[in-house]
Enzyme design. Structure first.
Site, PDB file in Angstrom:
ATOM      1  N   GLU A 212       0.835  -1.200   0.000  1.00 41.92           N
ATOM      2  CA  GLU A 212       0.000   0.000   0.000  1.00 41.92           C
ATOM      3  C   GLU A 212       0.872   1.253   0.000  1.00 41.92           C
ATOM      4  OE1 GLU A 212      -4.143   0.142   1.896  1.00 41.92           O
ATOM      5  OE2 GLU A 212      -2.920   1.278   3.325  1.00 41.92           O
TER       6      GLU A 212
ATOM      7  N   HIS B 110       6.668 -27.084   3.859  1.00 40.98           N
ATOM      8  CA  HIS B 110       5.880 -28.206   3.359  1.00 40.98           C
ATOM      9  C   HIS B 110       4.746 -27.745   2.447  1.00 40.98           C
ATOM     10  CE1 HIS B 110       7.878 -31.068   6.103  1.00 40.98           C
ATOM     11  NE2 HIS B 110       7.958 -30.012   6.897  1.00 40.98           N
TER      12      HIS B 110
ATOM     13  N   LYS C  28     -13.268   2.194  -3.037  1.00 41.64           N
ATOM     14  CA  LYS C  28     -14.373   2.613  -2.169  1.00 41.64           C
ATOM     15  C   LYS C  28     -15.405   3.403  -2.960  1.00 41.64           C
ATOM     16  CE  LYS C  28     -11.716   3.057   2.149  1.00 41.64           C
ATOM     17  NZ  LYS C  28     -11.222   4.027   3.158  1.00 41.64           N
TER      18      LYS C  28
END
Length: 535
Positions: free
Chosen positions: A347, A378, A493
């Site tokens: 960001e 793993h 937004k």
């Protein structure tokens, strides 16, 4: 910050030439005891080893030159002293300081001026108010729920996880961030509302996801006959819609000059950490962060841990052209730390426009990702060892576990096995292993660094948090970008609100109306959108 472009710096050209044939870590004798001892740094209880990076003295000298040319130290001093660093030249922008370091400067008596001094004094007052609040109300609640998203959740959640293994507590802590109602519903099923304190965190006081989740919680509390004001507190900017002590039991303040992703040492993290682990634990975390703030002001890169790590990252990203970086902590306490760093790094530096307002022609933030070791060994470590893309790895480890419980099996403890695995992975990535069977051949030359401390404590966690904050900011200074805004978040937004209006039968806005109506129609063949989420 130097007005010259990153690409025009003379050190950039030197590094481009050096990157044609970087040091070969697989050559016999290259990774020697002498190299390991020389390519290391000891600071604030941490040992940083970069012997497994593809650098030598010439490359380090050129990186030091680049840091000097780009004015990294001067920019860091300017930021910590409250000068305006959040800006874009010749275009409307936030045009303000970035004062997250001021939230903890007071604990070490760091001398500041102007805006920084003001925020430092205000931060001290907020911490004192928090102490008084905890003394009065901490024993009245067994559970705290923090409602917030982005920096209001990721950083505090990572710190909560880091402290729970070393700080005894009988408090239960939950975080609610996603606007998906299942997130809130899951927490509400777990808690006894009568013994729960809810802290709503939003700088603006209008964050959509946070407002929706607060209303969902408020409705549930009301239906149980509980008063909103008796159970809800807020962290917000002064003057925001949430800055209302007639509505909330208490309101703590944060300021516009503190970005969400850098806000964990403000009341954004202080309230939940102080409630869960006590006031002293939060102060110790602030002390560790403030100590690393001073390290970031060290004039010599060889002694400045955040700057050194930042420039090694610049080398990997811009000259060796590695597109991603993995952060692998070998500690359960850092389970959520990579997610916080992902936000903080991407960001901040996921930008393609310079502070001059011009488009840039080079790479900025790598894709940051990670998972716990040894679990990740793993899962995706196969790709790290033999994949077609080379991924620099930043290992984080501790000599002792947090909880003190361990067992020795086959001559070694679990903690020793954990640490041995981390060391082995770093060596394996660097040196590789030759085999005539191509499927079992490991080419090596895959760089990594090791950051090790004795034990994860509030102090070391604070220092670790600030280390990465400064590393990320130093890289932004080097690239000449604004690390303190997030226009990409704002765009999402705005468009989401327009789509919502279309879903409600209102005018959505010219930006999305055609595309949104087509997509909504595609997904609305059998059910009206207004019924979404209903049983």
């Amino acid at each position: 910050m130097n007005g010259k472009s990153f690409l025009d710096s003379s050190s950039t050209k030197i590094l481009q030439d050096l990157a044609v044939a970087p040091i070969d870590l697989t050559s016999p004798g290259i990774i020697s005891k002498e190299r390991i001892e020389r390519f290391s740094l000891f600071v604030e209880g941490f040992t940083f080893s970069y012997a497994m990076e593809r650098v030598d003295d010439g490359i380090l000298s050129a990186l030091t030159g680049l840091a000097s040319e780009r004015g990294l130290l001067a920019s860091m001093k300017a930021m910590q002293n409250g000068e305006v660093v959040n800006y874009i030249d010749n275009f409307p922008s936030e045009s303000r300081p970035a004062l997250h370091t001021a939230t903890r400067a007071w604990v070490r008596g760091i001398s500041l001026t102007g805006n920084a001094e003001d925020i430092s004094l205000r931060s001290k007052i907020e911490v004192q108010r928090l102490r008084d609040f905890l003394n009065k109300y901490r024993d009245a609640f067994t559970t705290i729920v923090q409602i917030g998203i982005g920096g209001s959740e990721l950083g505090p959640k990572a710190l909560h996880c880091a402290l729970k293994g070393c700080c005894p507590s009988d408090k239960k802590v939950y975080f609610v961030s996603n606007v998906d109602p299942d997130n809130a519903a899951e927490v509400l099923q777990e808690i006894d509302c009568s013994k729960t304190l809810v802290v709503t965190v939003s700088k603006s006081g209008t964050t959509l996801e946070t407002a929706v989740n607060e209303e969902l919680f408020a409705d549930h509390f009301l239906k149980q006959g509980l008063s909103f004001r008796d159970h809800f507190i807020a962290v917000t900017c002064e003057g925001s819609p949430m800055d209302d002590t007639t509505r909330y039991l208490e309101v703590f303040h944060i300021w516009d000059s503190i970005g969400g992703r850098f806000s964990s040492t403000s009341m954004v993290g202080g309230v939940v950490l102080g409630f869960a682990y006590g006031f002293d634990a939060f102060i110790q975390l602030l002390e560790g962060a403030a100590a690393m703030d001073l390290v970031a002001l060290e004039p010599h890169m060889s002694e400045n841990l955040p700057m050194l790590s930042a420039m090694l990252g610049i080398w990997n990203r811009n000259f060796l052209r590695y597109p991603t970086t993995a952060v692998i902590p070998y500690s359960m306490g850092l389970e959520y730390f990579p997610a916080h760093l992902q936000q903080c790094g991407m960001e901040s530096n996921g930008k393609s426009v310079a502070q001059t307002g011009e488009l840039i022609g080079f790479s900025t933030s790598p894709i940051l990702w990670g998972e716990l070791g040894t679990n990740s060994q793993h899962s995706f470590f196969q790709a790290l060892h033999q994949g077609s893309d080379i991924v620099p790895v930043e290992f984080i480890g501790f000599l002792r576990n947090q909880r003190g419980r361990d067992i020795e099996i086959s001559g070694s403890s679990s903690s020793q096995k954990l640490f041995a695995n981390m060391i082995a992975q770093s060596i394996a990535l660097a040196k590789g292993r030759e085999n005539v069977n191509p499927n079992k051949n490991f080419k090596g030359n895959r760089p990594s660094s090791l950051l090790v401390s004795e034990r994860l404590t509030p102090y070391t966690m604070g220092a670790l948090l600030a280390f990465y904050e400064h590393k990320i900011v130093f890289q932004g200074f080097c690239w000449g970008i604004n690390s303190f805004d997030q226009e990409g978040v704002t765009l999402g937004k705005d468009l989401a609100n327009q789509v919502l209006r279309i879903m409600q039968g209102q005018q959505g806005g010219d930006n999305v109306v055609i595309e949104a109506e087509a997509l909504l129609g595609l997904f609305d063949k059998n059910k009206k959108l207004k019924e979404f989420g209903e049983a």
